[in-house]
Design a protein around this motif. Structure first.
Motif, PDB file in Angstrom:
ATOM      1  N   THR A  95       0.932  -1.236   0.109  1.00  0.00           N
ATOM      2  CA  THR A  95      -0.013   0.060   0.175  1.00  0.00           C
ATOM      3  C   THR A  95       1.132   1.198  -0.134  1.00  0.00           C
ATOM      4  OG1 THR A  95      -0.091   0.151   2.513  1.00  0.00           O
ATOM      5  CG2 THR A  95      -1.913  -1.157   1.462  1.00  0.00           C
ATOM      6  N   TYR A 106      -3.023   0.528  -3.863  1.00  0.00           N
ATOM      7  CA  TYR A 106      -2.953  -0.868  -3.226  1.00  0.00           C
ATOM      8  C   TYR A 106      -2.681  -1.869  -4.161  1.00  0.00           C
ATOM      9  CZ  TYR A 106      -5.755   2.079   0.022  1.00  0.00           C
ATOM     10  OH  TYR A 106      -6.306   2.845   0.890  1.00  0.00           O
ATOM     11  N   TYR A 108      -2.321  -5.870  -4.616  1.00  0.00           N
ATOM     12  CA  TYR A 108      -2.639  -7.542  -3.944  1.00  0.00           C
ATOM     13  C   TYR A 108      -2.181  -8.410  -5.014  1.00  0.00           C
ATOM     14  CZ  TYR A 108      -6.488  -4.789  -1.791  1.00  0.00           C
ATOM     15  OH  TYR A 108      -7.113  -4.005  -0.964  1.00  0.00           O
TER      16      TYR A 108
END
Length: 135
Positions: A95, A106, A108
């Motif tokens: 982040t 962000y 992932y």
């Protein structure tokens, strides 16, 4: 000139069943927490260590490599399995707050799906072990 074994050529149907099986397994594997995945690779690492001589002997018989070269093939693959045991920090997301005014980012990292590899015949342990543990 003694025939040691014969390996049948896989059929398209067998390949399709393998793909379908991998897709089905992926549905549960992607939900396994990273710590449990690491334990799987720790077990794989131990199995390779425990059976290095057997794996190397098989490579020698099937490929004609010297036993020392075959053990090196197994060992170089084992090194990647060892790295995969501790990959947790490398696959964490990120982040970044205030990347720009009012903009946070962000990242992932998630399993995407089934992978496959085509390995050269002359490195039957090393190359697959380079590819599959980190996939």
């Amino acid at each position: 000139n003694e025939l040691l074994c014969q390996v049948p050529q896989s059929t398209p149907e067998e390949l399709k069943r393998a793909e379908e099986g991998a897709k089905a397994a992926f549905q549960t594997w992607k939900e396994v927490p990273i710590q449990q995945r690491q334990r799987v690779f720790l077990k794989l690492q131990q199995l390779i260590r425990d059976h290095t001589d057997e794996l190397a002997h098989s490579i020698t018989v099937e490929q004609g490599k010297t036993l020392a070269d075959a053990k090196g093939d197994v060992f170089r693959g084992l090194e990647v399995v060892e790295s995969a045991c501790f990959i947790g920090n490398n696959i964490m997301g990120e982040t970044q707050e205030n990347l720009s005014r009012g903009l946070d980012t962000y990242t992932y990292r998630q399993p995407l799906g089934v992978t496959a590899g085509i390995c050269p015949f002359n490195f039957p342990a090393m190359i697959p072990l380079w590819m599959f543990p980190v996939a």
